[in-house]
Each structure stands twice: as C-alpha cells, then as structure tokens.
Design a protein around this motif. Structure first.
Motif, short mmCIF file in Angstrom:
data_model
loop_
_atom_site.label_atom_id
_atom_site.label_comp_id
_atom_site.label_asym_id
_atom_site.label_seq_id
_atom_site.Cartn_x
_atom_site.Cartn_y
_atom_site.Cartn_z
N ALA A 91 0.84 -1.20 0.00
CA ALA A 91 0.00 0.00 0.00
C ALA A 91 0.87 1.25 0.00
N LYS A 92 1.94 1.24 0.77
CA LYS A 92 2.85 2.40 0.81
C LYS A 92 3.51 2.59 -0.55
N ASN A 93 3.91 1.48 -1.18
CA ASN A 93 4.54 1.54 -2.50
C ASN A 93 3.58 2.15 -3.52
N LYS A 94 2.29 1.73 -3.48
CA LYS A 94 1.29 2.29 -4.40
C LYS A 94 1.08 3.78 -4.14
N ALA A 95 1.02 4.12 -2.87
CA ALA A 95 0.83 5.53 -2.51
C ALA A 95 2.02 6.36 -2.98
N ASP A 96 3.22 5.83 -2.81
CA ASP A 96 4.42 6.55 -3.26
C ASP A 96 4.38 6.77 -4.77
N LYS A 97 3.98 5.77 -5.52
CA LYS A 97 3.89 5.89 -6.97
C LYS A 97 2.87 6.94 -7.38
N LEU A 98 1.71 6.92 -6.69
CA LEU A 98 0.68 7.91 -6.99
C LEU A 98 1.17 9.32 -6.66
N THR A 99 1.90 9.46 -5.56
CA THR A 99 2.42 10.77 -5.16
C THR A 99 3.42 11.26 -6.20
N GLN A 100 4.29 10.39 -6.65
CA GLN A 100 5.32 10.76 -7.63
C GLN A 100 4.71 11.10 -8.98
N SER A 101 3.60 10.48 -9.33
CA SER A 101 3.00 10.74 -10.64
C SER A 101 2.08 11.96 -10.61
N GLY A 102 1.87 12.51 -9.40
CA GLY A 102 1.03 13.69 -9.29
C GLY A 102 -0.45 13.37 -9.28
N LYS A 103 -0.83 12.14 -9.07
CA LYS A 103 -2.24 11.75 -9.10
C LYS A 103 -2.89 11.75 -7.71
N VAL A 104 -2.19 12.21 -6.70
CA VAL A 104 -2.72 12.22 -5.35
C VAL A 104 -3.33 13.60 -5.08
N ASN A 105 -4.59 13.61 -4.66
CA ASN A 105 -5.20 14.90 -4.34
C ASN A 105 -4.78 15.34 -2.94
N GLU A 106 -5.16 16.54 -2.56
CA GLU A 106 -4.71 17.10 -1.28
C GLU A 106 -5.20 16.30 -0.08
N LEU A 107 -6.43 15.78 -0.12
CA LEU A 107 -6.96 15.02 0.99
C LEU A 107 -6.16 13.74 1.20
N LEU A 108 -5.89 13.02 0.12
CA LEU A 108 -5.10 11.80 0.22
C LEU A 108 -3.70 12.12 0.69
N GLN A 109 -3.13 13.22 0.20
CA GLN A 109 -1.78 13.60 0.62
C GLN A 109 -1.73 13.89 2.11
N SER A 110 -2.76 14.54 2.63
CA SER A 110 -2.76 14.85 4.07
C SER A 110 -2.90 13.57 4.90
N LEU A 111 -3.69 12.61 4.40
CA LEU A 111 -3.79 11.32 5.08
C LEU A 111 -2.46 10.60 5.10
N LEU A 112 -1.76 10.64 3.97
CA LEU A 112 -0.45 10.00 3.90
C LEU A 112 0.54 10.68 4.84
N ASP A 113 0.45 11.99 4.93
CA ASP A 113 1.34 12.72 5.81
C ASP A 113 1.10 12.37 7.28
N VAL A 114 -0.18 12.24 7.64
CA VAL A 114 -0.50 11.91 9.02
C VAL A 114 0.00 10.52 9.37
N LYS A 115 -0.23 9.55 8.48
CA LYS A 115 0.21 8.18 8.74
C LYS A 115 1.72 8.06 8.79
#
Length: 174
Positions: A143-167
């Motif tokens: 799940a972290k690997n998928k999230a990292d890929k989404l973050t790098q590709s710019g496909k993560v919206n602000e809400l998801l990014q804040s959730l990732l930051d909190v975790k």
C-alpha cells in the motif's frame, strides 16, 4: 483353517481354564496314557493353538478397557451426566445414600484427561500468527509503495496527501 473336533475344542477350553495340558486332555476325554505322552503335541496343533489364542485375545479385549470406551467415560464425567452413589453417615449413625453428579473438580480433571489426548500444536499456532503478521506487513508495504507511486505521478489529491502525511508523520514533502 481346519475345524476343531469336539474333543479338541473341549481340550482347548479346559486348557484355557487350567493351563495344565495333561489334566485338560483327560477332562476332554483323552485317555490318561495318551494325555501323559501327547498333551504337549495337542498344544502344538495349529488349529488348537489358533483357537486358544483367539479365545484368550477375546477374553483380554473384554477385560481391558479400549481407548474409545475410556474417552466415552471421561466425556460422560466432563459433561456431568454420570451419577455417583455417596454414603453419608448421619449424627444418629444411619447411613443415607445420595446420587451425586460430578463436581467441578472432577469435571475439570476429566476435561484435562480428554485434552491430553488432543495436544495443542503451539508451534503451529505460532507459525500461523507469524505468517499473518508477515502478510499484514507485506500488505502495508504494498500500500505504501502504491501511494508513493501515486504521489510521484502527481495523481494524489490534497486530501489523500494529508492522510499520507498523518500516517507517515511527514510534513507533506516528497
């Protein structure tokens, strides 16, 4: 296998009772002279020997409790289904009889005896727990690997990014 004659069967039955071949032969109807010289040969006869062994085996199996019977008895006690007769002395010397079901200690002991025969595989449970923990760790890494890929590709919206930051405990910078 050949059948026993009536005299051979009587000999075998008498031998089972007494263990004395000569006496058994005489009681079975053989002459004393024959019994004195040939009783041991009767015991060597395979048909007689097979018969004696079979009867002795059957007698032993009837006298000795089989494992299934022991488990049934333990189960009856553990369930509190068996009653025990108790003799109790009273103050006037009269003995009364009461039927009593097994108490908690007796039932617990019966359960322990049953469970001894079904050992718990502690190592197997530990391996299972470790495998479950390894699976959860692998799923989290995936799940972290998928999230990292989404973050790098710019496909993560602000809400998801804040959730990732909190975790992750991060500040949002990648």
């Amino acid at each position: 296998m050949a059948k026993l004659t009536e005299k051979q069967r009587r000999f075998a039955d008498e031998y089972i009772k007494s263990g004395n071949a000569t006496q058994s032969a005489v009681k079975a109807g053989y002459s004393e002279r024959y019994a004195n010289t040939n009783a041991s040969k009767l015991l060597q006869n395979t048909t007689i020997k097979y018969y004696i062994d079979g009867v002795l085996e059957e007698m032993a199996s009837k006298r000795i409790m089989q494992a299934s019977e022991a488990m049934e008895l333990l189960t009856t006690i553990a369930r509190g289904e068996m009653e025990e007769t108790m003799y109790i002395g009273t103050s006037d010397g009269v003995i009364t009889i009461e039927d009593k079901k097994p108490d908690i200690n007796q039932r617990t002991n019966a359960l322990k005896e049953i469970l001894k025969r079904y050992p718990i595989d502690r190592e197997g449970k530990e391996r299972l727990l470790q495998a479950q923990a390894d699976k959860a760790t692998a799923e989290a890494a995936l799940a972290k690997n998928k999230a990292d890929k989404l973050t790098q590709s710019g496909k993560v919206n602000e809400l998801l990014q804040s959730l990732l930051d909190v975790k992750s405990g991060g500040d949002g910078s990648a």
